[in-house]
Scaffold this motif. Sequence first.
Motif, mmCIF file in Angstrom:
data_model
loop_
_atom_site.group_PDB
_atom_site.id
_atom_site.type_symbol
_atom_site.label_atom_id
_atom_site.label_comp_id
_atom_site.label_asym_id
_atom_site.label_seq_id
_atom_site.Cartn_x
_atom_site.Cartn_y
_atom_site.Cartn_z
ATOM 1 N N GLN A 41 0.828 -1.202 0.000
ATOM 2 C CA GLN A 41 0.000 0.000 0.000
ATOM 3 C C GLN A 41 0.865 1.256 0.000
ATOM 4 O O GLN A 41 2.039 1.227 0.373
ATOM 5 C CB GLN A 41 -0.926 -0.017 1.237
ATOM 6 C CG GLN A 41 -1.940 1.114 1.341
ATOM 7 C CD GLN A 41 -2.796 1.300 0.111
ATOM 8 O OE1 GLN A 41 -2.372 1.969 -0.849
ATOM 9 N NE2 GLN A 41 -3.999 0.743 0.128
ATOM 10 N N ASP A 43 2.364 4.474 1.508
ATOM 11 C CA ASP A 43 2.647 4.788 2.908
ATOM 12 C C ASP A 43 3.677 5.908 2.981
ATOM 13 O O ASP A 43 4.221 6.331 1.952
ATOM 14 C CB ASP A 43 3.111 3.537 3.673
ATOM 15 C CG ASP A 43 4.394 2.921 3.140
ATOM 16 O OD1 ASP A 43 5.252 3.671 2.616
ATOM 17 O OD2 ASP A 43 4.562 1.695 3.253
ATOM 18 N N GLY A 134 -7.396 13.044 -1.228
ATOM 19 C CA GLY A 134 -7.914 12.733 0.103
ATOM 20 C C GLY A 134 -7.380 11.410 0.616
ATOM 21 O O GLY A 134 -6.976 11.295 1.786
ATOM 22 N N ALA A 135 -7.350 10.406 -0.250
ATOM 23 C CA ALA A 135 -6.831 9.098 0.152
ATOM 24 C C ALA A 135 -5.344 9.181 0.466
ATOM 25 O O ALA A 135 -4.868 8.590 1.448
ATOM 26 C CB ALA A 135 -7.096 8.072 -0.946
ATOM 27 N N SER A 137 -3.648 11.718 1.567
ATOM 28 C CA SER A 137 -3.404 12.397 2.840
ATOM 29 C C SER A 137 -3.581 11.445 4.014
ATOM 30 O O SER A 137 -2.894 11.577 5.037
ATOM 31 C CB SER A 137 -4.333 13.607 2.986
ATOM 32 O OG SER A 137 -5.680 13.196 3.136
ATOM 33 N N GLN A 138 -4.470 10.462 3.872
ATOM 34 C CA GLN A 138 -4.663 9.469 4.918
ATOM 35 C C GLN A 138 -3.557 8.416 4.910
ATOM 36 O O GLN A 138 -3.113 7.959 5.958
ATOM 37 C CB GLN A 138 -6.023 8.779 4.731
ATOM 38 C CG GLN A 138 -7.221 9.707 4.887
ATOM 39 C CD GLN A 138 -7.330 10.273 6.297
ATOM 40 O OE1 GLN A 138 -7.198 9.555 7.274
ATOM 41 N NE2 GLN A 138 -7.563 11.574 6.378
ATOM 42 N N LEU A 139 -3.102 8.038 3.719
ATOM 43 C CA LEU A 139 -2.166 6.926 3.595
ATOM 44 C C LEU A 139 -0.709 7.326 3.790
ATOM 45 O O LEU A 139 0.073 6.572 4.383
ATOM 46 C CB LEU A 139 -2.332 6.256 2.230
ATOM 47 C CG LEU A 139 -3.667 5.547 2.000
ATOM 48 C CD1 LEU A 139 -3.819 5.178 0.533
ATOM 49 C CD2 LEU A 139 -3.784 4.308 2.868
ATOM 50 N N GLY A 141 0.245 10.614 4.837
ATOM 51 C CA GLY A 141 0.373 11.666 5.837
ATOM 52 C C GLY A 141 1.079 12.899 5.312
ATOM 53 O O GLY A 141 0.765 13.402 4.219
ATOM 54 N N ASP A 142 2.061 13.389 6.066
ATOM 55 C CA ASP A 142 2.750 14.628 5.706
ATOM 56 C C ASP A 142 3.491 14.534 4.377
ATOM 57 O O ASP A 142 3.826 15.557 3.775
ATOM 58 C CB ASP A 142 3.746 15.009 6.798
ATOM 59 C CG ASP A 142 3.062 15.440 8.094
ATOM 60 O OD1 ASP A 142 1.846 15.736 8.049
ATOM 61 O OD2 ASP A 142 3.734 15.471 9.147
#
Length: 304
Positions: A41, A43, A134-135, A137-139, A141-142
């Motif tokens: 995935q 990351d 959006g996805a 930013s969740q997966l 992060g920064d």
Amino acid sequence: MRIIPAILALSAAATLARAEAPLAVSHVAENAYAIIGPFGQRDPENLGNNASFGLIVTEDGAVLIDAGGTRAGAMALHAAVKTVTDQPVRFVINTGGQDHRWLGNAYWKAQGARVIASQDAVADQTARASMQLGALSQLVGDAAAGTEPAYADITFADDYTLALGGTTLRIIHPGAAHTPGDSFVWLPDASVMFTGDIVYVGRILGVMEFSSSAAWVDSFAAMAAYQPAHIVPGHGPATDLPTATRDTYDYLVNLRGQIARHIEGGGDIIGAVAVDQQAFSYLLDFDMLSRRNAQEVFSQMEWE
């Protein structure tokens, strides 16, 4: 007033760390390279570059196949490119609408590169940009910071020929596959095919709601008709046509055949998960994706 340089120094250090994300460069043929990101995935470590990319070097500049999944991911790709050549990246080809194919475009444009993509890819990118960001930013992060949509400078309907530094490439959009705008890139002088997400090797492919399993079979066949000696897939290491056929084409043909028989026997979408895909259980993520693929193909075949 001294806080600002300190902040800039920290930002530069973070950027450098991101630029060292895991990417393996392999020489495929004369002036042709695969840049291989990890399976798995998206990351913070891979910066959205969980895919394979391509590089072609000419005497007048380089051509990058796919832009990277984030701005930081594009920077990591650039660091990988610099291990091969000092030539500037003159063109970036987006082979489709998945995030790692195009969301690094803004970075490359800022470096002076021109971006090429099929019209269908740009339409798909535009439609899914907000969802993809959006996805991410969740997966990641920064690591998604600074990533923004930027679209192709050059678009085409079915095919485009690019000539640079004595090298000629053909970019062909045969139809939908993993995404609606998927294309492959043919380097005839070296018999190298860069397939984007038309080919997965070593990892089970994903049939998504935006994919077309029927068109994917045809798009693979259109690519395979060139009989390339070398294939740089969208996921996995550089390979040959028999391996690509086994891991992608044969998987799709088997799954569609199994689902067709399931439907003919009165089966429903719930029971679709039990169709026989075990011949492909050697592929990474088989247990995670095979059942979902079966249900998505069932949904698509109900309407064919």
